[in-house]
Design an enzyme around this catalytic site. Structure first.
Site, PDB file in Angstrom:
ATOM      1  N   ASP A 184    -119.981 -97.997  36.505  1.00 24.45           N
ATOM      2  CA  ASP A 184    -120.319 -96.576  36.618  1.00 24.45           C
ATOM      3  C   ASP A 184    -121.330 -96.286  37.728  1.00 24.45           C
ATOM      4  OD1 ASP A 184    -118.704 -96.458  34.432  1.00 24.45           O
ATOM      5  OD2 ASP A 184    -120.129 -95.418  33.135  1.00 24.45           O
TER       6      ASP A 184
ATOM      7  N   GLY B 199    -112.752-102.193  37.752  1.00 23.12           N
ATOM      8  CA  GLY B 199    -112.420-103.086  38.863  1.00 23.12           C
ATOM      9  C   GLY B 199    -112.131-104.516  38.456  1.00 23.12           C
ATOM     10  N   TRP B 200    -111.978-104.764  37.166  1.00 26.01           N
ATOM     11  CA  TRP B 200    -111.735-106.130  36.696  1.00 26.01           C
ATOM     12  C   TRP B 200    -110.419-106.689  37.218  1.00 26.01           C
ATOM     13  CZ3 TRP B 200    -113.055-106.901  30.822  1.00 26.01           C
ATOM     14  CH2 TRP B 200    -114.434-106.752  30.661  1.00 26.01           C
TER      15      TRP B 200
ATOM     16  N   ASP C 162    -109.466 -95.205  29.878  1.00 33.22           N
ATOM     17  CA  ASP C 162    -110.689 -96.009  30.012  1.00 33.22           C
ATOM     18  C   ASP C 162    -110.672 -97.186  29.030  1.00 33.22           C
ATOM     19  OD1 ASP C 162    -113.276 -96.837  30.412  1.00 33.22           O
ATOM     20  OD2 ASP C 162    -114.192 -94.878  30.065  1.00 33.22           O
TER      21      ASP C 162
HETATM   22  C1  GLA Z   1    -117.140 -95.203  30.843  1.00 33.00           C
HETATM   23  C2  GLA Z   1    -116.548 -94.689  32.147  1.00 33.00           C
HETATM   24  C3  GLA Z   1    -117.250 -93.416  32.545  1.00 33.00           C
HETATM   25  C4  GLA Z   1    -117.132 -92.375  31.430  1.00 33.00           C
HETATM   26  C5  GLA Z   1    -117.631 -92.932  30.115  1.00 33.00           C
HETATM   27  C6  GLA Z   1    -117.311 -92.000  28.955  1.00 33.00           C
HETATM   28  O1  GLA Z   1    -118.460 -95.599  31.007  1.00 33.00           O
HETATM   29  O2  GLA Z   1    -116.648 -95.657  33.156  1.00 33.00           O
HETATM   30  O3  GLA Z   1    -116.725 -92.923  33.761  1.00 33.00           O
HETATM   31  O4  GLA Z   1    -115.770 -92.010  31.324  1.00 33.00           O
HETATM   32  O5  GLA Z   1    -117.052 -94.195  29.834  1.00 33.00           O
HETATM   33  O6  GLA Z   1    -117.670 -92.516  27.714  1.00 33.00           O
END
Ligand code: GLA
Length: 395
Positions: A220, A199-200, A149
């Protein structure tokens, strides 16, 4: 050889070398990954017992039999690094290897989460500068899936090293994903690689080239119809970028979390299946209503998601607040979702010739589990508010 031809051959050679080095592994995630992820329900609170319970209930609820396999720990498992730089879990996860052994003993697989930046989104240690060490640690524990992430990599690296140069920033981001991909490959353990960067930079055009087996195409999801439908219905046009080993990921499921109606959750599940999306349940598996189980384990809808042809579906037509989405399936069949995005019921008609069928194909309603009949080459049905009728058409 002219200078131009020399430069061109060098460029082609480099591109091919790059392509050979960096490709997602099609034997991993040959169909979209199915499983569970801790974030949507447990968020920062997730602990070892929750993950064990998710594995237990994945089996006892029938989800495992329906195809769910990965039990994925999201953010907040991370503890401190030791003097050699190796990461350790925090007190919520006393023994990660024992947890992996437990999940494996159920015939399931364990996933974990990190960031290419120095910190994860929730502020825990990320993998920056420790990529190979972390990949080796995950392999040693028996991890089968990594969600990676972006988060703090944006300010800490992209904006810092290339403050006004977006192209350079995106190159840094791609290189960071490629670096972890190579680290995972070097472990020799098959580990599904999930890119999460919202999606960047049209990630669907390059996600597979940095080893991604799936990549988030959006920000999200939330447990409400507006956000779920905004994300889902905005996925048109991305079908050609997905295929075995490399999938578009419109984020995890919210089915069973309580913020949507039965019809809205059926829309969620149907749309994700047509999109060949990963099916990662995001609810508390230990507290499911029969309705929730019936949605998550609908084998006929799951068969659409997992169709071996591996072709993502797309929007076929839209009229007012109704939309028809179709997905080509193996053996010449087709899935069709008749979606009503309005708050009033609407009649929707599927013209079979519009979707490439003539004669008298078989029509199956994948939520009522019954065959239905077309009249004069079309099928008309009343679809409830925010609801769906999902059909399989086969010759
Ligand atoms: C981002 C991700 C989520 C989750 C949180 C965890 O927002 O997009 O799916 O993994 O971090 O901190």
């Amino acid at each position: 050889m002219s200078k131009i031809r020399l430069a061109l051959s060098a460029f082609l050679l480099l591109s091919f070398a790059g392509a050979a080095l960096a490709q997602s592994d099609p034997t991993l995630a040959a169909t979209p990954p199915m499983g569970w992820n801790s974030w949507n329900h447990f968020a920062e609170r997730v602990n070892d017992a929750d993950v064990r319970a998710a594995a237990d209930y994945m089996v006892s609820s029938g989800m495992k039999a329906a195809g769910y396999e990965y039990v994925n720990i999201d953010d907040t498992w991370e503890g401190q690094r030791d003097a050699q730089g190796f990461i350790h879990p925090n007190s919520k996860f006393p023994d990660m290897k024992a947890l992996a052994d437990y999940v494996h003993s159920k015939g399931l697989k364990l996933g974990i989460y990190s960031s290419p930046g120095p910190k994860t989104c929730a502020g825990y240690p990320g993998s920056y500068g420790h990529e190979q060490q972390d990949a080796d640690t995950y392999a040693k524990w028996g991890i089968d899936y990594l969600k990676y992430d972006l988060c703090s990599f944006i300010p800490a690296v992209m904006q810092k090293e290339a403050p006004h140069d977006r192209d350079k920033q995106f190159q840094l981001m791609q290189a960071a994903y490629e670096k972890m991909h190579q680290a995972l490959v070097a472990t020799g353990r098959p580990i599904v690689f999930s890119l999460c960067q919202y999606g960047w930079d049209h990630v669907w055009t390059w996600g597979a080239s940095v080893g991604g087996n799936l990549w988030r195409t959006t920000g999200d999801i939330e447990d409400n119809y507006n956000r779920m439908s905004e994300i889902g219905f905005n996925q048109f046009g991305l079908a050609r970028y997905a295929g075995p080993g490399h999938w578009n990921d419109p984020d995890m499921l919210e089915v069973g979390n309580g913020g949507m109606t039965f019809d809205e959750y059926k829309t969620h599940m149907s749309l994700w299946a047509i999109l060949a999306a990963p099916l990662l349940a995001g609810n508390d598996l230990s507290k499911m209503t029969p309705e929730t189980i019936s949605i998550l384990t609908n084998k006929e809808v799951i068969a659409v998601d997992q169709d071996p042809l591996g072709k993502q579906g797309d929007r076929a037509s839209a009229s007012g607040s109704t939309e028809i989405w179709t997905r080509p399936l193996s053996n010449g069949a087709l899935a069709a979702g008749l979606f009503n995005r309005d708050t009033e019921p609407h009649e929707i008609t599927l013209n079979l010739s519009d979707v490439g069928f003539s004669g008298n194909p078989t029509l199956r309603d994948l939520w009522t589990h019954q065959d239905v009949t077309a009249t004069n080459g079309s099928y008309t049905v009343t679809v409830p508010p925010h609801g769906v009728v999902m059909l399989k058409v086969s010759q």
